[in-house]
Design a protein around this motif. Structure first.
Motif, PDB file in Angstrom:
ATOM      1  N   LYS A  74       0.502   7.848  -4.047  1.00  0.00           N
ATOM      2  CA  LYS A  74      -0.646   7.337  -4.558  1.00  0.00           C
ATOM      3  C   LYS A  74      -0.807   8.319  -5.396  1.00  0.00           C
ATOM      4  CE  LYS A  74      -5.357   5.470  -4.600  1.00  0.00           C
ATOM      5  NZ  LYS A  74      -5.488   5.938  -5.617  1.00  0.00           N
ATOM      6  N   LYS A  75      -1.021   9.761  -4.985  1.00  0.00           N
ATOM      7  CA  LYS A  75      -1.443  11.017  -5.923  1.00  0.00           C
ATOM      8  C   LYS A  75      -0.710  11.057  -6.772  1.00  0.00           C
ATOM      9  CE  LYS A  75      -2.263  15.889  -5.512  1.00  0.00           C
ATOM     10  NZ  LYS A  75      -2.077  15.846  -6.857  1.00  0.00           N
ATOM     11  N   LYS A  99       0.818  -1.108  -0.093  1.00  0.00           N
ATOM     12  CA  LYS A  99       0.068   0.025   0.053  1.00  0.00           C
ATOM     13  C   LYS A  99       0.820   1.127  -0.060  1.00  0.00           C
ATOM     14  CE  LYS A  99      -3.719   2.591   2.307  1.00  0.00           C
ATOM     15  NZ  LYS A  99      -5.032   2.151   2.910  1.00  0.00           N
ATOM     16  N   LEU A 100       0.634   2.214  -1.020  1.00  0.00           N
ATOM     17  CA  LEU A 100       1.349   3.365  -1.054  1.00  0.00           C
ATOM     18  C   LEU A 100       0.868   4.444  -0.062  1.00  0.00           C
ATOM     19  CD1 LEU A 100       1.377   3.716  -4.685  1.00  0.00           C
ATOM     20  CD2 LEU A 100       3.503   2.898  -3.443  1.00  0.00           C
ATOM     21  N   PRO A 101       1.771   5.189   0.319  1.00  0.00           N
ATOM     22  CA  PRO A 101       1.416   6.446   1.149  1.00  0.00           C
ATOM     23  C   PRO A 101       0.560   7.469   0.395  1.00  0.00           C
ATOM     24  CG  PRO A 101       3.571   6.032   1.396  1.00  0.00           C
ATOM     25  CD  PRO A 101       2.955   4.942   0.483  1.00  0.00           C
ATOM     26  N   ALA A 116       9.287   0.110  -6.058  1.00  0.00           N
ATOM     27  CA  ALA A 116       7.992  -0.820  -5.861  1.00  0.00           C
ATOM     28  C   ALA A 116       7.769  -1.336  -7.233  1.00  0.00           C
ATOM     29  CB  ALA A 116       6.850  -0.080  -5.355  1.00  0.00           C
ATOM     30  N   GLY A 117       8.242  -0.906  -8.206  1.00  0.00           N
ATOM     31  CA  GLY A 117       7.803  -1.222  -9.482  1.00  0.00           C
ATOM     32  C   GLY A 117       6.749  -0.699 -10.433  1.00  0.00           C
ATOM     33  N   TYR A 118       6.405   0.441  -9.711  1.00  0.00           N
ATOM     34  CA  TYR A 118       5.183   1.034 -10.525  1.00  0.00           C
ATOM     35  C   TYR A 118       5.842   1.945 -11.578  1.00  0.00           C
ATOM     36  CZ  TYR A 118       2.076  -0.124  -6.492  1.00  0.00           C
ATOM     37  OH  TYR A 118       1.428  -0.862  -5.606  1.00  0.00           O
ATOM     38  N   ILE A 119       6.888   2.702 -11.760  1.00  0.00           N
ATOM     39  CA  ILE A 119       7.275   3.358 -12.798  1.00  0.00           C
ATOM     40  C   ILE A 119       8.750   3.133 -13.160  1.00  0.00           C
ATOM     41  CG2 ILE A 119       5.570   5.323 -12.372  1.00  0.00           C
ATOM     42  CD1 ILE A 119       7.900   6.763 -11.183  1.00  0.00           C
ATOM     43  N   GLU A 126      11.791  20.431  -0.948  1.00  0.00           N
ATOM     44  CA  GLU A 126      10.382  19.907  -1.898  1.00  0.00           C
ATOM     45  C   GLU A 126      11.054  19.048  -2.775  1.00  0.00           C
ATOM     46  OE1 GLU A 126       7.097  23.391  -1.233  1.00  0.00           O
ATOM     47  OE2 GLU A 126       9.009  23.504  -2.802  1.00  0.00           O
ATOM     48  N   ASP A 127      12.264  19.431  -3.490  1.00  0.00           N
ATOM     49  CA  ASP A 127      12.876  18.812  -4.236  1.00  0.00           C
ATOM     50  C   ASP A 127      13.308  17.274  -4.049  1.00  0.00           C
ATOM     51  OD1 ASP A 127      15.630  17.693  -5.736  1.00  0.00           O
ATOM     52  OD2 ASP A 127      14.724  19.058  -7.087  1.00  0.00           O
ATOM     53  N   GLU A 128      13.806  17.217  -2.639  1.00  0.00           N
ATOM     54  CA  GLU A 128      14.219  16.078  -1.978  1.00  0.00           C
ATOM     55  C   GLU A 128      13.043  14.937  -1.858  1.00  0.00           C
ATOM     56  OE1 GLU A 128      16.087  14.903   2.269  1.00  0.00           O
ATOM     57  OE2 GLU A 128      16.985  16.592   1.144  1.00  0.00           O
ATOM     58  N   GLU A 129      11.974  15.571  -1.355  1.00  0.00           N
ATOM     59  CA  GLU A 129      10.835  14.884  -1.194  1.00  0.00           C
ATOM     60  C   GLU A 129      10.005  14.260  -2.359  1.00  0.00           C
ATOM     61  OE1 GLU A 129       8.183  17.227   0.839  1.00  0.00           O
ATOM     62  OE2 GLU A 129       9.413  17.563   2.746  1.00  0.00           O
ATOM     63  N   LEU A 130      10.255  15.130  -3.446  1.00  0.00           N
ATOM     64  CA  LEU A 130       9.757  14.510  -4.724  1.00  0.00           C
ATOM     65  C   LEU A 130      10.676  13.557  -5.050  1.00  0.00           C
ATOM     66  CD1 LEU A 130       7.763  14.621  -6.966  1.00  0.00           C
ATOM     67  CD2 LEU A 130       9.069  16.524  -8.132  1.00  0.00           C
ATOM     68  N   ARG A 131      11.897  13.538  -5.077  1.00  0.00           N
ATOM     69  CA  ARG A 131      12.631  12.600  -5.402  1.00  0.00           C
ATOM     70  C   ARG A 131      12.641  11.240  -4.764  1.00  0.00           C
ATOM     71  NH1 ARG A 131      16.389  14.668  -9.289  1.00  0.00           N
ATOM     72  NH2 ARG A 131      16.432  16.908  -9.273  1.00  0.00           N
ATOM     73  N   ALA A 132      12.277  11.401  -3.437  1.00  0.00           N
ATOM     74  CA  ALA A 132      12.186  10.348  -2.674  1.00  0.00           C
ATOM     75  C   ALA A 132      10.799   9.567  -3.103  1.00  0.00           C
ATOM     76  CB  ALA A 132      12.064  10.579  -1.252  1.00  0.00           C
ATOM     77  N   ILE A 133       9.663  10.465  -3.283  1.00  0.00           N
ATOM     78  CA  ILE A 133       8.544   9.714  -3.852  1.00  0.00           C
ATOM     79  C   ILE A 133       8.709   8.826  -5.055  1.00  0.00           C
ATOM     80  CG2 ILE A 133       6.289  10.040  -4.721  1.00  0.00           C
ATOM     81  CD1 ILE A 133       6.116  12.388  -2.620  1.00  0.00           C
ATOM     82  N   ILE A 134       9.362   9.576  -5.842  1.00  0.00           N
ATOM     83  CA  ILE A 134       9.694   8.986  -7.358  1.00  0.00           C
ATOM     84  C   ILE A 134      10.589   7.515  -7.030  1.00  0.00           C
ATOM     85  CG2 ILE A 134      11.173   9.082  -9.468  1.00  0.00           C
ATOM     86  CD1 ILE A 134      10.278  12.254  -9.384  1.00  0.00           C
TER      87      ILE A 134
END
Length: 68
Positions: free
Chosen positions: A11-12, A5-7, A52-55, A38-46
């Protein structure tokens, strides 16, 4: 197969990528005007979505070049 399950923020972003006409352009523009945090957070999400193999993301000039 076990699903993770994604945070909500991951997921957004995944939903935004899936619904974008041009996922690479959308994700690349997401970096415009971000603070360092914010850049660091976005990179962590990516990274989380990629691990997880989604992208799959190829990078060029420190921005997404190809997103699948």
């Amino acid at each position: 197969m076990k699903f993770k399950k994604l945070p909500s923020n991951s997921k957004k972003l995944l939903d935004d990528i899936i619904n974008a006409d041009n996922p690479t352009d959308m994700l690349s523009k997401s970096f415009d005007g971000l603070s360092a945090k914010e850049d660091e957070e976005l990179r962590a999400i990516i990274r989380e979505l990629r691990e997880a193999g989604y992208i799959s993301v190829n990078w060029a000039d420190n921005k997404p070049f190809r997103v699948t």
